[in-house]
Enzyme design. Structure first.
Site, short mmCIF file in Angstrom:
data_model
loop_
_atom_site.label_atom_id
_atom_site.label_comp_id
_atom_site.label_asym_id
_atom_site.label_seq_id
_atom_site.Cartn_x
_atom_site.Cartn_y
_atom_site.Cartn_z
CG HIS A 1 -1.94 1.34 0.48
ND1 HIS A 1 -3.17 1.15 0.16
CD2 HIS A 1 -1.84 2.44 1.74
CE1 HIS A 1 -3.78 2.19 0.63
NE2 HIS A 1 -3.19 2.92 1.11
CE1 TYR B 1 -1.56 7.98 -0.57
CE2 TYR B 1 -1.67 5.57 0.40
CZ TYR B 1 -2.00 7.07 0.13
OH TYR B 1 -3.48 7.04 0.59
CG PHE C 1 -4.76 -0.93 -8.93
CD1 PHE C 1 -4.71 -0.33 -7.56
CD2 PHE C 1 -4.58 -2.47 -8.89
CE1 PHE C 1 -5.30 -1.19 -5.91
CE2 PHE C 1 -4.21 -3.38 -7.90
CZ PHE C 1 -4.64 -2.75 -6.64
CG HIS C 2 -6.22 -0.10 -15.33
ND1 HIS C 2 -6.42 -1.26 -14.38
CD2 HIS C 2 -5.29 -0.08 -16.39
CE1 HIS C 2 -5.54 -1.99 -15.27
NE2 HIS C 2 -4.84 -1.80 -15.86
NE ARG D 1 -7.61 -7.69 -9.14
CZ ARG D 1 -7.01 -7.16 -8.18
NH1 ARG D 1 -7.20 -7.39 -6.59
NH2 ARG D 1 -6.06 -6.89 -8.49
NE ARG D 2 -4.94 -11.18 -9.26
CZ ARG D 2 -4.70 -11.00 -7.93
NH1 ARG D 2 -6.07 -11.76 -7.39
NH2 ARG D 2 -4.51 -10.35 -7.16
#
Length: 550
Positions: free
Chosen positions: A220, A224, A372-373, A437-438
């Site tokens: 995580h 940042y 995420f995108h 996902r995946r």
């Protein structure tokens, strides 16, 4: 502050940029293939697996591209604001660069040989060839060496100017460097102490709960590490590009201090549905995660206060009249601004991911991929593109021409359109239809539910195609600015702040205080959960390293 970087420092920066653009091409191609495979529009040869290109896409873009770009930019930032690098600092930069490059080649080779198809998170019990793990370890170690050189430049400035506050960009670089070093200890520990011995056959088993926890201790904060350089641009560079002054130097420093405190002890919120961790510690880290909202809102306030103040100084009136004062024909501004806009829904999605009940609804659906995108692949990467369009010509002694600027604007808008289509489809089909996902099209097995997902997978392929066109435009602009554009002087924009000459807020640059608070929060958040993994292993396990793969 120097006018332009030296030739030696520029070469170091550009070396990082060349690797970053190469990663963009390889990772972008893998991403395009993924969208076609998921939608059923393409079937890969038997020699190439879907999860192989998924691993390439995640690792090359999210880990390698970002790390090389960030370290290259940060070297330019400390050199610009604190003076040219010393031979030692520059040597550390080159050593770090080559160690990372060797590690990247090692890891990428194993993935391309299908001997490290372990996805972006490389969770056990998925096992890769030992060369992959050694390569990833070298990437981390190389980044530490590079960051050491950057921090030494900051320390040198403080020693030479004991009564002055440090340049804002150099302070931000140091905060990001310290945060990266502390958080990457987690992934280094799991790779060196668990995964490498396991892949060599020196141990039979690894503690999966511990390895996942150590990964997310790093994972995580990695977000940042991506975001803070974009924030550096938003706080300290964009105001100069628009012709104004940053709203507050002290507010920017305080927000970065809070990011240092709260970006690391929050990784367990990625493990809310996992056994082996008590609920109390999960909820405790959820609370710490929401603390990161504070510096995020501080950043949003500062940015739009900067824009409004600039517009009003030019005579624009009304609630949004200042909006007209912004340079909408300048790619150096437009692309970071598009990134800021993308971060609004991206940040909101992050609150959903970190919320215990809502996370249960979207966990392991393609909603998370869409998130995420919006964050790293939109807010961060669009800002990075905008930064490249002045950083590269500054380093190569060329000019951003009107034609190249227009091409860069088209590239930015194309990226925004493609990502909007793809990410919106991911969010919707993940939230409403529960699409995982995946997963590949062939794994749906023709189920009725799978048929409902296909139209949204096609939309993802459409968005992915537009994004790949945008990548081609990025490469064209990069080549133009690196090799073909007319010779000239391109500014390295660094803004002054409205409170430029006010003293630094108390404790913000007190590094003893910053490090003690950071370590204390990490110890509070992680000591008991990790200790319990040693004391109270899951049922059926005799003890750490003695049970089965958990």
């Amino acid at each position: 502050m120097i006018e332009r970087l030296s030739k030696q420092d520029s070469k170091l920066v550009m070396a990082h940029m060349y690797v970053a653009i190469s990663c963009l091409i390889l990772g972008g191609l893998a991403g395009l293939l993924q969208t076609f495979v998921r939608s059923g529009m393409l079937q890969l040869p038997k020699s190439i697996s879907y999860y192989q290109i998924l691993t390439v896409h995640g690792i090359v873009l999210a880990l390698v591209l970002t790390t090389f770009f960030i370290l290259g930019f940060q070297y330019s930032a400390v050199a610009k604001t604190c003076g040219n690098l010393t031979p030692l600092q520059r040597r550390l930069g080159w050593i770090g660069f080559f160690v990372m490059l060797i590690g990247t080649v090692m890891a990428a080779t194993m993935v391309l040989l299908n001997k490290a198809t372990v996805l972006y998170t490389f969770y056990a019990p998925l096992q890769a060839h030992v060369i992959f793990y050694v390569g990833m370890a070298l990437v981390v170690v190389g980044s530490w060496i590079s960051i050491l050189g950057q921090i030494l430049k900051y320390v040198e400035f403080k020693k030479q100017n004991p009564t002055k506050k440090s340049p804002l960009l150099s302070y931000m670089v140091t905060i990001n460097g310290v945060m990266w070093f502390v958080c990457s200890l987690g992934v280094a520990a799991t790779v060196l102490l668990q995964l490498i011995p396991w892949s060599l056959g020196l141990v039979e088993r690894v503690d999966v709960t511990l390895s996942r926890t150590l990964f997310w201790y790093f994972g995580h904060a990695l977000v940042y590490f991506w975001l803070l350089p974009a924030y550096m641009c938003w706080y300290a560079i964009v105001p100069k590009i628009i012709g104004g002054k940053a709203f507050s130097d002290n507010l920017a420093r305080m927000s970065f201090m809070l990011f240092l405190f709260f970006s690391i002890p929050v990784g367990i919120h990625h493990q809310l549905v996992e056994p082996g961790i008590e609920d109390f510690w999960k909820y405790f880290q959820v609370i710490l995660t929401f603390m990161v909202v504070v510096p995020s809102f501080m950043t949003a306030f500062s940015l739009f206060a900067t824009f409004e103040n600039h517009g009003r100084t030019l005579g624009f009136k009304g609630l949004f009249g200042w909006f007209k004062a912004l340079p909408w024909n300048d790619a150096r501004f437009v692309l970071p601004f598009l990134g800021m806009l993308a971060f609004i829904p991206g940040g909101a999605g992050g609150l959903v991911n970190a919320s215990a009940q809502m996370n249960g609804l979207i966990h392991n659906t393609i909603w998370v991929t869409g998130h995420f995108h919006l964050t790293v692949a939109s807010a961060v990467i669009l800002t990075f593109f905008g930064m490249m369009y002045w950083l590269i010509p500054h380093c190569t002694g060329r000019k951003l021409t009107k034609f190249t600027n227009k091409l860069a604007l088209i590239q930015g808008y194309t990226w925004a359109i493609g990502m909007t289509i793809m990410s919106a489809a991911m969010h919707y089909v993940g939230l409403v239809k529960g699409a995982p996902r995946r997963s590949t099209y062939s794994e749906y097995g023709g189920a009725k539910q799978a048929a409902e997902w296909i139209p949204y997978q096609v939309l993802q392929a459409v968005g992915g195609t537009i994004l790949f066109i945008s990548i081609i435009l990025v490469v064209m602009v990069f080549i133009q600015l690196a090799f073909l554009a007319p010779k000239g002087e391109e500014e390295y924009p660094v803004a002054q702040s409205l409170d430029e000459y006010q003293p630094v807020t108390k404790l913000v640059e007190n590094w003893r205080f910053l490090i003690v608070v950071t370590v204390l929060l990490i110890l509070i958040a992680y000591t008991v959960p990790i200790g319990q993994m040693f004391i109270d292993p899951p049922p059926g396990a005799k003890g750490l390293g003695e049970g089965k793969l958990w």
